[in-house]
Structures are given as structure tokens and as C-alpha cells.
Design a protein around this motif. Structure first.
Motif, PDB file in Angstrom:
ATOM      1  N   ARG A 208      -4.053  -6.059  -6.319  1.00 27.17           N
ATOM      2  CA  ARG A 208      -2.956  -5.370  -5.648  1.00 27.17           C
ATOM      3  C   ARG A 208      -2.486  -6.154  -4.407  1.00 27.17           C
ATOM      4  N   PHE A 209      -1.178  -6.083  -4.160  1.00 26.33           N
ATOM      5  CA  PHE A 209      -0.626  -6.749  -2.996  1.00 26.33           C
ATOM      6  C   PHE A 209      -1.121  -6.063  -1.716  1.00 26.33           C
ATOM      7  N   LYS A 210      -1.411  -6.888  -0.730  1.00 21.75           N
ATOM      8  CA  LYS A 210      -1.921  -6.352   0.531  1.00 21.75           C
ATOM      9  C   LYS A 210      -0.888  -5.456   1.220  1.00 21.75           C
ATOM     10  N   ASP A 211       0.394  -5.873   1.120  1.00 19.97           N
ATOM     11  CA  ASP A 211       1.434  -5.116   1.823  1.00 19.97           C
ATOM     12  C   ASP A 211       2.068  -4.028   0.970  1.00 19.97           C
ATOM     13  N   ASN A 212       1.634  -3.905  -0.279  1.00 18.31           N
ATOM     14  CA  ASN A 212       2.171  -2.842  -1.138  1.00 18.31           C
ATOM     15  C   ASN A 212       1.180  -2.612  -2.285  1.00 18.31           C
ATOM     16  N   LYS A 213       0.254  -1.720  -2.061  1.00 20.93           N
ATOM     17  CA  LYS A 213      -0.838  -1.534  -3.010  1.00 20.93           C
ATOM     18  C   LYS A 213      -0.393  -0.902  -4.331  1.00 20.93           C
ATOM     19  N   ASP A 214       0.856  -0.465  -4.411  1.00 25.98           N
ATOM     20  CA  ASP A 214       1.349   0.050  -5.687  1.00 25.98           C
ATOM     21  C   ASP A 214       1.766  -1.084  -6.623  1.00 25.98           C
ATOM     22  N   LYS A 215       1.954  -2.269  -6.061  1.00 25.06           N
ATOM     23  CA  LYS A 215       2.305  -3.442  -6.867  1.00 25.06           C
ATOM     24  C   LYS A 215       1.069  -4.337  -7.012  1.00 25.06           C
ATOM     25  N   TYR A 216       0.989  -5.018  -8.141  1.00 21.83           N
ATOM     26  CA  TYR A 216      -0.192  -5.867  -8.378  1.00 21.83           C
ATOM     27  C   TYR A 216       0.170  -7.019  -9.310  1.00 21.83           C
ATOM     28  N   LEU A 217      -0.694  -8.012  -9.312  1.00 20.07           N
ATOM     29  CA  LEU A 217      -0.647  -9.095 -10.292  1.00 20.07           C
ATOM     30  C   LEU A 217      -1.748  -8.860 -11.318  1.00 20.07           C
ATOM     31  N   GLU A 218      -1.432  -9.097 -12.577  1.00 19.59           N
ATOM     32  CA  GLU A 218      -2.399  -8.889 -13.672  1.00 19.59           C
ATOM     33  C   GLU A 218      -3.171 -10.188 -13.900  1.00 19.59           C
ATOM     34  N   VAL A 219      -4.479 -10.114 -13.704  1.00 12.39           N
ATOM     35  CA  VAL A 219      -5.340 -11.291 -13.815  1.00 12.39           C
ATOM     36  C   VAL A 219      -6.408 -11.034 -14.874  1.00 12.39           C
ATOM     37  N   GLY A 247       2.240 -17.603  -0.984  1.00 10.29           N
ATOM     38  CA  GLY A 247       2.116 -17.363   0.453  1.00 10.29           C
ATOM     39  C   GLY A 247       1.775 -15.929   0.782  1.00 10.29           C
ATOM     40  N   LYS A 248       1.987 -15.015  -0.161  1.00 11.57           N
ATOM     41  CA  LYS A 248       1.597 -13.619   0.053  1.00 11.57           C
ATOM     42  C   LYS A 248       0.112 -13.453  -0.216  1.00 11.57           C
ATOM     43  N   GLU A 249      -0.394 -12.205  -0.022  1.00 15.21           N
ATOM     44  CA  GLU A 249      -1.822 -11.951  -0.183  1.00 15.21           C
ATOM     45  C   GLU A 249      -2.048 -10.748  -1.100  1.00 15.21           C
ATOM     46  N   VAL A 250      -3.178 -10.808  -1.834  1.00 13.11           N
ATOM     47  CA  VAL A 250      -3.581  -9.682  -2.679  1.00 13.11           C
ATOM     48  C   VAL A 250      -5.006  -9.293  -2.317  1.00 13.11           C
ATOM     49  N   ILE A 251      -5.416  -8.155  -2.864  1.00 14.53           N
ATOM     50  CA  ILE A 251      -6.757  -7.632  -2.587  1.00 14.53           C
ATOM     51  C   ILE A 251      -7.661  -7.885  -3.785  1.00 14.53           C
ATOM     52  N   ASN A 252      -8.815  -8.490  -3.531  1.00  9.47           N
ATOM     53  CA  ASN A 252      -9.827  -8.674  -4.574  1.00  9.47           C
ATOM     54  C   ASN A 252     -10.399  -7.299  -4.916  1.00  9.47           C
ATOM     55  N   PRO A 253     -10.192  -6.808  -6.143  1.00  6.79           N
ATOM     56  CA  PRO A 253     -10.595  -5.428  -6.447  1.00  6.79           C
ATOM     57  C   PRO A 253     -12.102  -5.209  -6.425  1.00  6.79           C
ATOM     58  N   VAL A 254     -12.900  -6.279  -6.500  1.00  4.61           N
ATOM     59  CA  VAL A 254     -14.339  -6.075  -6.584  1.00  4.61           C
ATOM     60  C   VAL A 254     -14.992  -5.917  -5.216  1.00  4.61           C
ATOM     61  N   ALA A 334     -11.700   3.064 -10.432  1.00  7.29           N
ATOM     62  CA  ALA A 334     -10.773   2.845  -9.312  1.00  7.29           C
ATOM     63  C   ALA A 334      -9.352   2.586  -9.790  1.00  7.29           C
ATOM     64  N   ASP A 335      -9.144   2.673 -11.118  1.00  7.37           N
ATOM     65  CA  ASP A 335      -7.824   2.413 -11.712  1.00  7.37           C
ATOM     66  C   ASP A 335      -7.371   0.970 -11.484  1.00  7.37           C
ATOM     67  N   ASP A 336      -8.347   0.050 -11.411  1.00  8.80           N
ATOM     68  CA  ASP A 336      -8.012  -1.364 -11.262  1.00  8.80           C
ATOM     69  C   ASP A 336      -8.270  -2.134 -12.562  1.00  8.80           C
ATOM     70  N   LEU A 337      -8.717  -1.438 -13.595  1.00  9.42           N
ATOM     71  CA  LEU A 337      -8.880  -2.063 -14.922  1.00  9.42           C
ATOM     72  C   LEU A 337      -7.653  -1.730 -15.761  1.00  9.42           C
ATOM     73  N   ILE A 338      -6.969  -2.772 -16.237  1.00  9.01           N
ATOM     74  CA  ILE A 338      -5.765  -2.557 -17.052  1.00  9.01           C
ATOM     75  C   ILE A 338      -6.138  -2.386 -18.517  1.00  9.01           C
ATOM     76  N   LYS A 339      -6.899  -3.316 -19.057  1.00  8.64           N
ATOM     77  CA  LYS A 339      -7.301  -3.231 -20.468  1.00  8.64           C
ATOM     78  C   LYS A 339      -8.455  -4.192 -20.718  1.00  8.64           C
ATOM     79  N   ILE A 340      -9.072  -4.000 -21.881  1.00  7.80           N
ATOM     80  CA  ILE A 340     -10.139  -4.910 -22.342  1.00  7.80           C
ATOM     81  C   ILE A 340      -9.800  -5.332 -23.773  1.00  7.80           C
ATOM     82  N   GLU A 341      -9.800  -6.643 -24.040  1.00 12.87           N
ATOM     83  CA  GLU A 341      -9.533  -7.157 -25.381  1.00 12.87           C
ATOM     84  C   GLU A 341     -10.792  -7.785 -25.967  1.00 12.87           C
ATOM     85  N   ASP A 342     -11.057  -7.492 -27.227  1.00 13.96           N
ATOM     86  CA  ASP A 342     -12.143  -8.180 -27.935  1.00 13.96           C
ATOM     87  C   ASP A 342     -11.652  -9.565 -28.351  1.00 13.96           C
TER      88      ASP A 342
END
Length: 884
Positions: A208-219, A247-254, A334-342
Motif C-alpha cells: 500500500r502507498f504510504k500517502d494513500n493506504k487505499d491504493k497499492y501495488l500488486e507484488v 520516488g514514492k513510498e509503499v508499506i511492506n505488509p509483513v 489483514a486484507d493484504d493478500l490478493i490471491k494465491i496461484e498454484d
């Protein structure tokens, strides 16, 4: 001369092989003489690990090497076959640790020196087992030169090479990502990692973005347990989706830490989500990104694969896979898991422990490979290049050298060559030397040992006693280095072959061997790799107990084609035993018919006899032809071809036909036939000795010649006589026997036969020897040549032989349908041969590249097949018209 009871009535491999090896060793037949004026030939035995017993692959490897050594010895060379064993680093240490655990002992309680005492006891025990197996297989090893990779002189050599390479800048100490075995707690090299298709999972998390936790990058990642050491998020600067976030910052979910977003074109825009996390201490590509962007490189795992203090109270101490499961569970909540693929993906496993390898940032010793790889590439591009058999493996070597990485040579073990580096206890000054510093009490030696392959890479030099301190090398090294040929499996070309080449080039500026013969793996009868898990392994000692070493060796060598795997077949081993038994019985026949007053003559005296029979001339000519095929094919390591030719000559031409034909001569009191029987048998024994050494030595010992067959030399005298008509005789006998058998005609039934459709050359040849032919065909037919036969006569049965026919009167038998069926079957066989020959002659590559005599031979065959086919067509049509 020989007595009829000198060879027992039945071949017994136990009686033949028992004690023979000790006799060879005691009489010095395996001991090399470096001062000999003979041409030199040397092979180094790939040193087996002292971790256990030899397997079938070792038996194959050794049988091929020993066959070459014995063949070269019988060809007039001074030979040496160099034995030794490898200390087997990680594998050996794990075996000893297991033994300690079974005795309730921890190696750390023993300490380094106490542990090494147990290791040396293990080595002594298994080294003796291996020597007994070498003996059982019959390897002609020069034990005066036997080495162990931890011998004192080899340790000195290893230290010298390390120091020399360090001083040249080829060895350095550095902190890099290595392949880490968390079970053995040691670094391993790239080639000790076995990649396997393994079911796994791809986890997609929200950063999740540090300045807007409703937005995130999928990793996405397959290794959530490394997320504690994440240092940034990486996107491609040309990716329009994400470059605005650089240049922006995100939060490590772990762990909630802030991570910068950076741009690096390593990230592929079209791969996955286009976003990746960088964990520099736990991934080689992330490590390179970190160096480019000056990122920190914290480590979040301990050496045993558990999570360290970076995991905090909740995760610290957990095994990496337990931590993975817990991370996924918590991030899902914590709703930080999007999906799991086999997924199915390639996972690296440690070759020795089978633990999943962890990419791990570690301080280790490395060999700088680029300059050494260039040495190999330059050598292989020169006129002095090492020859690979098959040649394609030279390309494999070159590709590896062109894509080489630096070699991790330090191992966190106690068993092995300790790295010759010391650190000052107070100043941390580093001392690198062959010998310890003088004031050793003020220094601490590096605790690590060298990769096993570092010392075994010096093996050809070490076994021949190369001394880096000597101004003049010892006589063995001078006489036998470089070694002549290395025989090894394709699975260790990089492990061992490449390292021996660049170690030798670097240390002595010479290649270590002239040729490399590559063979494959011994697989089970279904083509599967032999393994403990499948329970399909074959103990060579069990096979030898059942069938003898000679039978196993003959199977392994004569079924060998360079570069190819071999399928183990008990039936083929049994066939090899039957072949040896056939040779035994034929030898008994010869010895029984020589007589007590027999004295062998020089072969020239025999062949100069104007009255030498055609049968004798024929077998001598065939023997010459045999040698002309097998000798060059052994030189090319084509053992499969050699085996087929030897089998055919010994079984069919000598044991079956010549002995049968010789009975006519022996009944007529022909002494020359005894001489030829004796001479050809002797030559057969010499030619077969490299493959079946025990039984050939046993039979040779009854011939009353030299003390050992190993004192003999292959006779390359050519014997070429015009006796081809004997082949017609053999074909006629075979055809008539088959004819009698298929028509249930007893031997005592008299058959009158006439030969038809002969060429003028065939007619003249057979008429000239008709009396002798009828002697050979006794109890079969009275044979006459009649080219004027009425071929429309329905009372005649035609048997095809070559391009002519044996015509039999049908007065007492006839099966029209069966005769037609047999002729049509023969025609179908000929049609296949015609088609094969036609395709070969239509192949421009064959016509242009094959030897001219080979092409002409094929053309002659094709013409002969056409003539046979034409005659068969005529005969079949005649029979059909008669039937109608």
C-alpha cells in the motif's frame, strides 16, 4: 603339449577368477616403468568417493578404462592406470555426522580434531571395501601410485595452487549471493544445485502507498519469508503504468516498514504484474539491482533456514516454510493478500542433502572464472585442442565456459582441505601462505575448507606426483603427463572435466589429457535412472557373484557407444556368460586335438606352406579382416562395434564354422590345421583379453607360451588369401540345415543337389573345389553344378544361396505352399535391404563424406541385392505359374 583335462569340462567363473588378480599384482603386471622406451599411455581413474561402495556406473567406467589400458599394453605401449579416492567433502561429512548421531554423539561435542578422527576411520573402512571391488572387477591399477585427495603431498599441492592463484588475483574473498544449503549450513557451487520441477504457489500481496493506504501495488513472490529483508519496490522506468510512482513510498505488509519505489530496466514490462520487490541478500538479481542503486543488504534468515531477529517476536526462530505459511495467514486476515496461484516451477535442491537451496548473501572465497574460461576456449580453438568423443560435448564445454560465473570454493565444513589463510588475532591482518605463519599462536586459521572439486581438479597432476617446488619433475610425471584419455560420464563435464582443464592450464601450462571419452548413465531395463527411491539399483558385486566379472565387463564394454546411456539387461549379461562358455568349450576342443607332441610354429612358417587348406586360409583372412575393423574402432572408443565384430568372429566364424570345417582336415591328419587352430585361438584370446581378462588369462595359461597373456603383443601381420568360396560353403550348409529343419528331413536322408544360376566366376570357383565342398557337406548332398537345369521342372525345390540356387529333387518331399512362403519371406527381406541401400546411396551426405571404399562397398551390395531379388522374383513367378 596340452592334456585334455587341463581345462575343466565346465566353465566355472568362480574358479577361473578366484586368485587371478592377486597373481597379476604379485607378478608386477600392473606396475608401470616410466623409464621404458615404449610409447606411453596413461589413464587416471576418476576417484570414487569414500562415502560408500562402488555402483554399476563405477563398474562401467572402470571396465572401459581397463579395456583401453590392457589393449594398449597388448599393442606395445608402456601403460599406467592411476588409482585413487576422493574425500567427498559435504557428502562424507554428512555420512560421518549420521554415524555420530546413531552413536548419540554431536560433532560439536567432539570438536574439530575429534570429528576428523572419526572421519579418517570411516575413510580407512570404505577405502578397503573399494579396493576389494577394484580387485573383483579386475582393474589393472598401479597401486604404487595410489592417491587420496587428502594425502599430505596433495594437501601441499592444493595449498600451493590456492596461494599461487590468490597472488595472481584469480582467487578473492568477497560478499556475494551464494547457493546456501541450510541443512549442511554451507555454501555450494552452482553446479551442485539440482533443479527440479516442483509444485509451488505464487502469492500476490498489496504493497500500500504510504500517502494513500487505499491504493497499492500488486507484488508477486514465491518466497514470502524473505519479505522481512525487502529494500524497495522496482518498476521499469519506461512502463507508463508505474513510472509516475518512482520516488514514492509503499508499506511492506509483513512488517510495516517504508519502502521506496525505484526504476530499473531489469523489470520486464510484460512479465507478471510489472512490479517486483527487491530483497538484495536473498536473490542474485536483486543483489545486482542493490549494487546499482546502493541499497542496503540485510539478511533475514539464519544459516539453518530459520527466520532471524528481523522477523520480530512473532516470526523469529520459525523455519522458513512455517514462517511462509504464517505470513500468508496473517496477511490474509489483514486484507493484504490478493490471491494465491498454484504453479509448477524450477526449484534448486542441494545435490548432497536434497535440501531446497537458499540464495544467501555470504562472505566466501571465490575463483575468478573469466580468465580461466578463456584459457579453455583458447585451447579448444587451437590445433592442440582436447578431443571429445562424441565431439558434441566439446560444444557443451564451450557454452559453459562462455556463460561462466565465479566459482564459490569455500565450504563451511571440517572435512577437507582447510583454506591456507590466517587472520591475526589482534590486527585482523590476513596472511595467505602455503605454510602457517611462524608465530602461529597469534593467528587463527580460516575455519572453512575448500570445495572438493578444487582438489580433484588437480587429480591428473596429483596422481603423477607433480611437485610445484621441484626444479625437475619426477619420472612418472615426465613420462605419463598429459594423460592419454579421460573416461567419465556426461553428468560431471563441468563438475570435474572443465576444472581439471583450467587447473592444469593455469598450474603447468599444459592440458591434462589428450582425449575425453564421455559415456552416459547405466539405467534399468525400463530406461529409468537407478536410484534408492525407485529401488532399482543393481549391485555389481551381486552380478559378478552370479555370472562373473568377465560376463559383466563384456556386457558393459561391448554395449557401450560414446555419449549414450546403457540399459542394464540381465539377459545380455547371461548371453555374455554363454559367449564365454562357448569360447571355453572351443578352447577345450582345440587343446584336446593338439596332441602331446604339439609344438607351435611361427605363423610365417604355417602360411608359407603351399598345401595350406582353403579353410585355414579362410580363417586367417577373416582374422586379418577382424583386426582391421576392431583396432581402429578401439582407437575411436567405438566399443559397441568392436564387441559385435568380436562376438561374430569368435562365435560364428571360429567356434561354429572353422572348428566344424577343421574336423575334415583333422580327420585327414592335417598338422597345419592344428597350427592354425592354435594360432587363431591365441590371437582371439589376446583380442578378447581387454574385455574378459580372467578367462582369457586362464585359457592362455594352458597354451604353454609366455607366463602371462599380458606379455603378448597383438600380431598385426596380414593374412590375405583367396578363399571366399568358403563363405559360399557356409551359406550352403546353413541353407540346407534350415531346409532340412523346416521340412523335418532327417540327416540320414540322402539329398541329391545341383547348383544353378551361377555366374561364370562362381561356377569356376565351386567346380575347382567341388570335391572338398562335398567333404564339407558330408551327410547332406552330392553336389554338382548344372547351369542348364530346366527351372520349370515342378519336381525341383529351389533354395536361394547368394545369387544362385541349390536345386533339390522333390521325389521324397514337397510342400508347395511352404516353399512359396519361404521364398516370398526371403524376397521381403531383400526388399528391405534394397530400400535401405537405395536410400543410403541417394543420401548426398553419405556419398560425399563417407570413405570412397565404403561408398563402393555399398554400391556392390546394392548390385548384389538387385541380382538376388531378380532371381527370386523369377523363381516365385515360376512357382506361382506352376501352382495355377
Amino acid at each position: 603339449m596340452a592334456k585334455t583335462d587341463e581345462l575343466s569340462k565346465k566353465y566355472n567363473h568362480d574358479e577361473v577368477e578366484n586368485g587371478r588378480y592377486d597373481w597379476w599384482v604379485e607378478n608386477g603386471y600392473f606396475k608401470a616403468n616410466p623409464k621404458s622406451n615404449k610409447p606411453k599411455f596413461s589413464i587416471v581413474l576418476p576417484p570414487p568417493n569414500v562415502t560408500g561402495k562402488l555402483h554399476l556406473g563405477h563398474a562401467w567406467d572402470g571396465s572401459l578404462q581397463d579395456a583401453l589400458i590392457r589393449f594398449k599394453k597388448l599393442s606395445g605401449y608402456e601403460t599406467i592406470y592411476l588409482p585413487g579416492m576422493d574425500h567427498a567433502g559435504i557428502s562424507m561429512q554428512s555420512k560421518v555426522e549420521e554415524r555420530l548421531r546413531n552413536n548419540g554423539i554431536n560433532r560439536f561435542d567432539l570438536g574439530r580434531e575429534g570429528f576428523l578422527e572419526w572421519a579418517w576411520d570411516w575413510k580407512k573402512e570404505y577405502a578397503e571395501t573399494i579396493r576389494q571391488q577394484w580387485k573383483t572387477i579386475g582393474l589393472s591399477l598401479d597401486y604404487s601410485q595410489e592417491k587420496f585427495t587428502l594425502d599430505e603431498d596433495i594437501n601441499h599441492l592444493v595449498n600451493w595452487v590456492f596461494v599461487n592463484m590468490y597472488n595472481k588475483g584469480l582467487i578473492y574473498k568477497g560478499k556475494q549471493i551464494v547457493n546456501w544449503d541450510p541443512q549442511q549450513k554451507t555454501a555450494i557451487s552452482n553446479v551442485e544445485v539440482i533443479y527440479k520441477d516442483t509444485p509451488g504457489k505464487m502469492y500476490y500481496f498489496k504493497y500500500r502507498f504510504k500517502d494513500n493506504k487505499d491504493k497499492y501495488l500488486e507484488v508477486a513472490t514465491t518466497r514470502p519469508e524473505t519479505m522481512f529483508a525487502d529494500q524497495c519496490i522496482v518498476v521499469n522506468p519506461n512502463d507508463e503504468r508505474y513510472n509516475k510512482y518512482i520516488g514514492k513510498e509503499v508499506i511492506n505488509p509483513v512488517n510495516g516498514e517504508t519502502l521506496p519505489i525505484i526504476g530499473d530496466d531489469y523489470v520486464e514490462i510484460d512479465f507478471g504484474t510489472g512490479v517486483m520487490k527487491a530483497t538484495p541478500a536473498h536473490d542474485i538479481n536483486d543483489f545486482e539491482i542493490a549494487k546499482r542503486h546502493n541499497l542496503a543488504m540485510p539478511i533475514c534468515l539464519n544459516e539453518d533456514g530459520t527466520v532471524n531477529e528481523m522477523g520480530g517476536n512473532e516470526y523469529e526462530g520459525l523455519d522458513r516454510f512455517a514462517a511462509r505459511d504464517k505470513i500468508v495467514e496473517n496477511l490474509k486476515k489483514a486484507d493484504d493478500l490478493i490471491k494465491i496461484e498454484d504453479i509448477d516451477h524450477q526449484v534448486g535442491y542441494s545435490e548432497r542433502s536434497d535440501a531446497i537451496v537458499e540464495p544467501y548473501l555470504s562472505t566466501q572465497w571465490f575463483v575468478k572464472m573469466q580468465p580461466l574460461a578463456k584459457m579453455i576456449l583458447d585451447l579448444q580453438a587451437s590445433d592442440d585442442a582436447i578431443k571429445f568423443f562424441p565431439e558434441r560435448f566439446n560444444e557443451v564445454l564451450k557454452k559453459w565456459m562462455e556463460n561462466i560465473h565465479d566459482w564459490t570454493i569455500s565450504r563451511q565444513l571440517w572435512w577437507g582441505h582447510r583454506i591456507p589463510v590466517w587472520y591475526h588475532n589482534e590486527t585482523d591482518e590476513m596472511y595467505v601462505g602455503v605454510n602457517p605463519p611462524k608465530d602461529t599462536e597469534n593467528w587463527t586459521q580460516d575455519p572453512d575448507v575448500l570445495d572438493t572439486w578444487f582438489s580433484s581438479g588437480l587429480w591428473p597432476m596429483a596422481t603423477l606426483g607433480w611437485n610445484p617446488d621441484a626444479q625437475e619433475q619426477n619420472e612418472y610425471f615426465q613420462a605419463f603427463f598429459p594423460t592419454s584419455v579421460l573416461v567419465t560420464g556426461y553428468d560431471i563435464i563441468f563438475f570435474w572435466v572443465a576444472r581439471m582443464i583450467f587447473q592444469s592450464l593455469e598450474a603447468v601450462d599444459e592440458k591434462p589429457f589428450d582425449d575425453v571419452l564421455i559415456h552416459g548413465l547405466v539405467r534399468d531395463s525400463e530406461g529409468r535412472k537407478m536410484s534408492k527411491s525407485l529401488g532399482n539399483g543393481i549391485d555389481p558385486m551381486d552380478v559378478i557373484h552370479e555370472y562373473g566379472a568377465d560376463a559383466l565387463r563384456f556386457f558393459l564394454t561391448t554395449n557401450s557407444t560414446p555419449g549414450q546411456d546403457i540399459k542394464y539387461s540381465e539377459e545380455k549379461v547371461r548371453n555374455a556368460w554363454n559367449f564365454i562358455n562357448k569360447l571355453w568349450n572351443a578352447s577345450r576342443f582345440v587343446l584336446m586335438n593338439l596332441g602331446d607332441d604339439f609344438k607351435p610354429m611361427n605363423i610365417d612358417e604355417i602360411t608359407n606352406n603351399a598345401n595350406l587348406s582353403d579353410a585355414n586360409k579362410w580363417i586367417l583372412s577373416e582374422l586379418t579382416s577382424l583386426k582391421e575393423v576392431i583396432i581402429p574402432n578401439i582407437e575411436k572408443y567405438e566399443f559397441g562395434i568392436v564387441g559385435r565384430e568380436l562376438y561374430s568372429f569368435v562365435w560364428d566364424k571360429y567356434c561354429s564354422w572353422f572348428i566344424e570345417l577343421s574336423k575334415v582336415e583333422l580327420n585327414n591328419g592335417d598338422s597345419d590345421t592344428k597350427q592354425v587352430l592354435f594360432y587363431v585361438l591365441k590371437e582371439i584370446l589376446i583380442l578378447l583379453h581387454p574385455f574378459i581378462p580372467f578367462v582369457t588369462e586362464e585359457i592362455y595359461g594352458k597354451l604353454g607360451l609366455k607366463k602371462s597373456i599380458l606379455e603378448e603383443t597383438i600380431d598385426t601381420t596380414k593374412h590375405e588369401f583367396e578363399s571366399d568360396y568358403i563363405n559360399y560353403v557356409i551359406e550352403m550348409i546353413t541353407a540346407l540345415r534350415d531346409f532340412r529343419a523346416s521340412n523335418d528331413i532327417k540327416k540320414d536322408v540322402h539329398l541329391d543337389a545341383k547348383l544353378s544360376n551361377l555366374t561364370s566366376e562362381q561356377e569356376q570357383l565351386i567346380n575347382n573345389h567341388l570335391a572338398l565342398i562335398n567333404d564339407y557337406l558330408e551327410n547332406f548332398v552330392n553336389t554338382k553344378v548344372d547351369n542348364n537345369l530346366d527351372l520349370t521342372n515342378k519336381k525341383i525345390t529351389s533354395i536361394p544361396v547368394d545369387t544362385f540356387f541349390i536345386e533339390i529333387d522333390n521325389a521324397t518331399f514337397f510342400d508347395f505352399e511352404k516353399q512359396l512362403e519361404e521364398l516370398e519371406a526371403k524376397r521381403a527381406e531383400l526388399k528391405q535391404e534394397l530400400d535401405r541401400s537405395e536410400k543410403m546411396l541417394a543420401n548426398e551426405n553419405f556419398v560425399k563424406r563417407a570413405a570412397p571404399e565404403k561408398v563402393q562397398q555399398e554400391k556392390d551390395k546394392y548390385q548384389n541385392y538387385q541380382e538376388q531379388f531378380k532371381n527370386l522374383e523369377l523363381k516365385i513367378n515360376e512357382l506361382k505359374s506352376e501352382k495355377n
